[in-house]
Design an enzyme around this catalytic site. Structure first.
Site, PDB file in Angstrom:
ATOM      1  N   LYS A  41       0.863  -1.183   0.000  1.00 25.40           N
ATOM      2  CA  LYS A  41       0.000   0.000   0.000  1.00 25.40           C
ATOM      3  C   LYS A  41       0.896   1.228   0.000  1.00 25.40           C
ATOM      4  O   LYS A  41       1.367   1.680   1.022  1.00 25.40           O
ATOM      5  CB  LYS A  41      -0.926   0.020   1.226  1.00 25.40           C
ATOM      6  CG  LYS A  41      -2.098   0.948   0.962  1.00 25.40           C
ATOM      7  CD  LYS A  41      -2.401   1.978   2.013  1.00 25.40           C
ATOM      8  CE  LYS A  41      -1.530   3.063   2.370  1.00 25.40           C
ATOM      9  NZ  LYS A  41      -1.541   4.264   1.522  1.00 25.40           N
ATOM     10  N   GLY A  87      -4.250   3.345  -1.857  1.00 25.26           N
ATOM     11  CA  GLY A  87      -5.480   3.801  -1.212  1.00 25.26           C
ATOM     12  C   GLY A  87      -5.125   4.603   0.017  1.00 25.26           C
ATOM     13  O   GLY A  87      -3.939   4.867   0.277  1.00 25.26           O
ATOM     14  N   GLY A 123      -4.616   5.562   4.006  1.00 22.55           N
ATOM     15  CA  GLY A 123      -4.105   4.848   5.166  1.00 22.55           C
ATOM     16  C   GLY A 123      -5.213   4.360   6.074  1.00 22.55           C
ATOM     17  O   GLY A 123      -5.155   3.249   6.611  1.00 22.55           O
ATOM     18  N   VAL A 160      -7.373   1.274   3.398  1.00 21.04           N
ATOM     19  CA  VAL A 160      -6.556   0.122   2.969  1.00 21.04           C
ATOM     20  C   VAL A 160      -5.458  -0.178   4.002  1.00 21.04           C
ATOM     21  O   VAL A 160      -5.216  -1.338   4.360  1.00 21.04           O
ATOM     22  CB  VAL A 160      -5.933   0.378   1.579  1.00 21.04           C
ATOM     23  CG1 VAL A 160      -5.197  -0.860   1.110  1.00 21.04           C
ATOM     24  CG2 VAL A 160      -6.998   0.746   0.573  1.00 21.04           C
ATOM     25  N   GLY A 161      -4.805   0.879   4.498  1.00 21.12           N
ATOM     26  CA  GLY A 161      -3.736   0.678   5.487  1.00 21.12           C
ATOM     27  C   GLY A 161      -4.255  -0.018   6.734  1.00 21.12           C
ATOM     28  O   GLY A 161      -3.644  -0.958   7.253  1.00 21.12           O
ATOM     29  N   GLU A 206       9.984  16.524  14.579  1.00 20.82           N
ATOM     30  CA  GLU A 206      10.433  16.301  13.204  1.00 20.82           C
ATOM     31  C   GLU A 206       9.638  17.253  12.308  1.00 20.82           C
ATOM     32  O   GLU A 206       8.411  17.134  12.197  1.00 20.82           O
ATOM     33  CB  GLU A 206      10.179  14.851  12.784  1.00 20.82           C
ATOM     34  CG  GLU A 206      10.682  14.582  11.400  1.00 20.82           C
ATOM     35  CD  GLU A 206      10.369  13.173  10.900  1.00 20.82           C
ATOM     36  OE1 GLU A 206       9.197  12.784  10.941  1.00 20.82           O
ATOM     37  OE2 GLU A 206      11.304  12.492  10.472  1.00 20.82           O
TER      38      GLU A 206
HETATM   39  P1  NAD Z   1       2.476   8.737   7.094  1.00 21.91           P
HETATM   40  O1  NAD Z   1       2.721   7.979   8.348  1.00 21.91           O
HETATM   41  O2  NAD Z   1       1.435   9.760   7.097  1.00 21.91           O
HETATM   42  O3  NAD Z   1       2.098   7.749   5.900  1.00 21.91           O
HETATM   43  C1  NAD Z   1       2.914   6.664   5.526  1.00 21.91           C
HETATM   44  C2  NAD Z   1       2.039   5.594   4.902  1.00 21.91           C
HETATM   45  O4  NAD Z   1       1.166   5.086   5.893  1.00 21.91           O
HETATM   46  C3  NAD Z   1       1.161   6.105   3.765  1.00 21.91           C
HETATM   47  O5  NAD Z   1       1.067   5.094   2.777  1.00 21.91           O
HETATM   48  C4  NAD Z   1      -0.188   6.295   4.458  1.00 21.91           C
HETATM   49  O6  NAD Z   1      -1.281   6.232   3.589  1.00 21.91           O
HETATM   50  C5  NAD Z   1      -0.177   5.128   5.430  1.00 21.91           C
HETATM   51  N1  NAD Z   1      -1.074   5.267   6.590  1.00 21.91           N
HETATM   52  C6  NAD Z   1      -1.549   6.417   7.138  1.00 21.91           C
HETATM   53  N2  NAD Z   1      -2.365   6.120   8.186  1.00 21.91           N
HETATM   54  C7  NAD Z   1      -2.382   4.764   8.303  1.00 21.91           C
HETATM   55  C8  NAD Z   1      -3.016   3.863   9.195  1.00 21.91           C
HETATM   56  N3  NAD Z   1      -3.794   4.293  10.175  1.00 21.91           N
HETATM   57  N4  NAD Z   1      -2.800   2.543   9.036  1.00 21.91           N
HETATM   58  C9  NAD Z   1      -1.982   2.085   8.060  1.00 21.91           C
HETATM   59  N5  NAD Z   1      -1.369   2.893   7.169  1.00 21.91           N
HETATM   60  C10 NAD Z   1      -1.558   4.225   7.293  1.00 21.91           C
HETATM   61  O7  NAD Z   1       3.897   9.318   6.658  1.00 21.91           O
HETATM   62  P2  NAD Z   1       4.211  10.235   5.396  1.00 21.91           P
HETATM   63  O8  NAD Z   1       3.743  11.603   5.730  1.00 21.91           O
HETATM   64  O9  NAD Z   1       3.731   9.579   4.156  1.00 21.91           O
HETATM   65  O10 NAD Z   1       5.807  10.169   5.374  1.00 21.91           O
HETATM   66  C11 NAD Z   1       6.601  10.994   6.157  1.00 21.91           C
HETATM   67  C12 NAD Z   1       7.079  10.277   7.402  1.00 21.91           C
HETATM   68  O11 NAD Z   1       7.797   9.089   7.038  1.00 21.91           O
HETATM   69  C13 NAD Z   1       8.054  11.086   8.207  1.00 21.91           C
HETATM   70  O12 NAD Z   1       7.709  11.050   9.573  1.00 21.91           O
HETATM   71  C14 NAD Z   1       9.397  10.395   7.991  1.00 21.91           C
HETATM   72  O13 NAD Z   1      10.330  10.559   9.004  1.00 21.91           O
HETATM   73  C15 NAD Z   1       8.987   8.988   7.812  1.00 21.91           C
HETATM   74  N6  NAD Z   1      10.020   8.249   7.066  1.00 21.91           N
HETATM   75  C16 NAD Z   1      10.790   7.323   7.719  1.00 21.91           C
HETATM   76  C17 NAD Z   1      11.807   6.665   7.049  1.00 21.91           C
HETATM   77  C18 NAD Z   1      12.653   5.630   7.740  1.00 21.91           C
HETATM   78  O14 NAD Z   1      13.240   4.806   7.043  1.00 21.91           O
HETATM   79  N7  NAD Z   1      12.759   5.625   9.044  1.00 21.91           N
HETATM   80  C19 NAD Z   1      12.028   6.920   5.719  1.00 21.91           C
HETATM   81  C20 NAD Z   1      11.235   7.864   5.076  1.00 21.91           C
HETATM   82  C21 NAD Z   1      10.231   8.511   5.767  1.00 21.91           C
END
Ligand code: NAD
Length: 471
Positions: free
Chosen positions: A169, A200, A202, A205-206, A378
């Site tokens: 996803k 989809g 989060g 689908v997440g 962050e």
């Molecule tokens: P996010 O957590 O908002 O979303 C990440 C993914 O999770 C997306 O596909 C989103 O649709 C999904 N998601 C959202 N809510 C969910 C839920 N309740 N259940 C399951 N899936 C869900 O993060 P973002 O804004 O897309 O990315 C930025 C963040 O990612 C930053 O905090 C960054 O530090 C982190 N990041 C970490 C690494 C690492 O390797 N540690 C690498 C890149 C980014």
């Protein structure tokens, strides 16, 4: 306009059950460039069922068969390099320094998984026991927007190497990049259902994936907040998790550092991926005794960073990915000023000469103390803090005084001393006088930066369970 109307389930591009259309943007123009039709919970269920049906055969595929499949994936993904390059510029706003890497890394990370699989010992001996590493089952792979194709390919290659099947996803904001990767992976001709890709939301689908009893493993990269929600959901079924989350990484400049070598590394570490990097070194710790000297050099270096059109070769910092992300960065710059931090470079608003796009000014604050919000949260944008320390012990204490622990950079003239300092930093990866990446080494975070490790042997093991057999 791009119209992405299908998801990928059981080896086919199919029209999803979900009907919601989500706008895709070019962040350099703040303009809609297309729409993606999103999968919903029903599509998530279908993808999980397809992966579940494919698991018995794939889990029994020999190492040679898996290597051959991964080699085909590497070739088909590499063949789409130019399309990916265009998509990461158009949909993500990556400048040249980043876009070249984002287009080539997806195939490279598959090659790295192949090398790890070739060396992987599936059976070992522990005393009288034979220990067999067995694949967990269906893996749910949930990825963010800041390196879409790289995360999809890295997680998928490790899962498949282990013998798991997968439901991916990706972020809904990266649908163009996902479409190209999906077409490339489809061309690799893997058995139907071995991987499925359902773009989809989060919370639909997440959530379906992370709560599902037929998903044995979640590998997630994203925010710490979402990581916590996934961990809670996973508890219900004891679903195994790997969580790669956020960071607030320190760059520790020791008092014997050569200023000419330290400053470019510190600025690059802080501003990589336009500041939208989990590993970004956003807290720059400098010795009080040389504070003025470092402030001046850092201010000049940050002020010289070109922020703007990602298609301009001079650009180092591209636009923020979305208006929401732009607002977030503006909010933190205002907060820094309100907290009493002193601006050395950048500030609120757009850089000179830009308009329309979600461009920000690379910003450097000083007189920051480690309890300020700009030092603790962050931000995920090009906003750096200079924090002064009195001695080495205080520097290490400040570096470790954070909820996060993903990465750190230590810069010093005496590399032996710098390494001793590195050993005392609580982070999954500590770089000493370098920004190089080692794909054979584990990658992941301490504390709120995550659970588990990716890459190399660790990355494959994360999709497996050891089974001890005694006879
Ligand atoms: P996010 O957590 O908002 O979303 C990440 C993914 O999770 C997306 O596909 C989103 O649709 C999904 N998601 C959202 N809510 C969910 C839920 N309740 N259940 C399951 N899936 C869900 O993060 P973002 O804004 O897309 O990315 C930025 C963040 O990612 C930053 O905090 C960054 O530090 C982190 N990041 C970490 C690494 C690492 O390797 N540690 C690498 C890149 C980014």
């Amino acid at each position: 306009m791009h119209h992405i109307e299908q998801v990928y389930i059981n080896g086919e591009f199919v029209t999803p059950h979900g009907t919601e259309r989500f706008d895709l943007y070019n962040p350099a123009k703040a303009r809609v460039i297309g729409q993606v039709r999103l999968a919903d919970a029903v599509d998530g269920e279908r993808a999980i069922a397809a992966a579940r049906a494919a698991f018995p055969a794939w889990s029994k595929a020999t190492k040679q068969m898996r290597i051959a499949a991964l080699q085909r994936m590497q070739a088909t993904v590499a063949a789409r390099h130019d399309d990916l390059l265009e998509a990461v510029v158009e949909e993500y706003g990556a400048p040249a320094s980043r876009s070249a890497w984002m287009a080539s890394y997806p195939a490279e990370v598959i090659a790295q998984a192949i090398a790890a699989l070739e060396a992987f010992e599936f059976t070992t001996v522990a005393g009288a026991a034979r220990v067999e590493m067995t694949p967990l089952g269906v893996a749910g792979l949930i990825t963010p927007w800041n390196s879409d194709a790289g995360f999809i390919c890295g997680k998928l290659a490790a899962a498949l190497a282990a013998g798991c099947t997968a439901v991916i996803k990706p972020s809904e904001m990266s649908a163009l990049q996902t479409q190209i990767v999906t077409e490339a992976l489809h061309a690799a001709d893997l058995p139907p259902g071995v991987f499925n890709i359902v773009t989809g939301r989060g919370d639909t689908v997440g959530e379906t994936i992370s709560r599902h009893p037929h998903v044995a493993k979640i590998s997630f990269t994203g925010s710490t907040r979402t990581g916590k929600a996934i961990l809670r959901n996973a508890a219900e079924n004891f679903t195994r998790v790997t969580l790669e989350l956020g960071g607030k990484s320190p760059t520790l400049i020791l008092d014997d550092a050569d200023i000419k070598q330290a400053i470019p590394l510190a600025v690059q570490a802080g501003l990589m991926n336009s500041g939208q990097a989990c590993v970004a070194g956003t807290r720059i710790l400098v010795p009080q005794s040389r504070k003025a000297e470092f402030e001046q050099a850092l201010a000049l270096a940050v002020a010289a960073v070109a922020s703007g059109d990602p298609r301009d070769a001079k650009t180092v910092v591209g636009p923020m990915v979305s208006e929401r992300q732009w607002q977030r960065v503006q909010g933190y710059i205002q907060k820094g000023l309100a907290e009493g931090a002193r601006l050395l470079a950048g500030g609120v608003g757009r850089p000179e000469g830009t308009r329309d796009g979600w461009f920000v000014r690379p910003t450097l604050f000083t007189d920051v103390h480690n309890q300020m919000a700009i030092a603790r949260d962050e931000i995920f944008g090009p906003v750096l803090c200079v924090i002064a320390y009195r001695d080495e012990a205080e520097a290490i204490a400040i570096a470790n005084d954070t909820d996060y622990g993903l990465s750190a950079l230590v810069l010093g003239g005496d590399s032996g001393r710098a390494r001793r300092v590195a050993q005392q930093i609580q982070a999954g990866r500590v770089l000493v006088n370098t920004l190089t990446h080692e794909p054979k080494a584990p990658f992941g975070g301490f504390k709120h930066s995550g659970v588990g490790r990716e890459m190399g042997t660790w990355g494959i093991s994360a999709f497996m369970e050891p089974k001890s057999i005694l006879s």
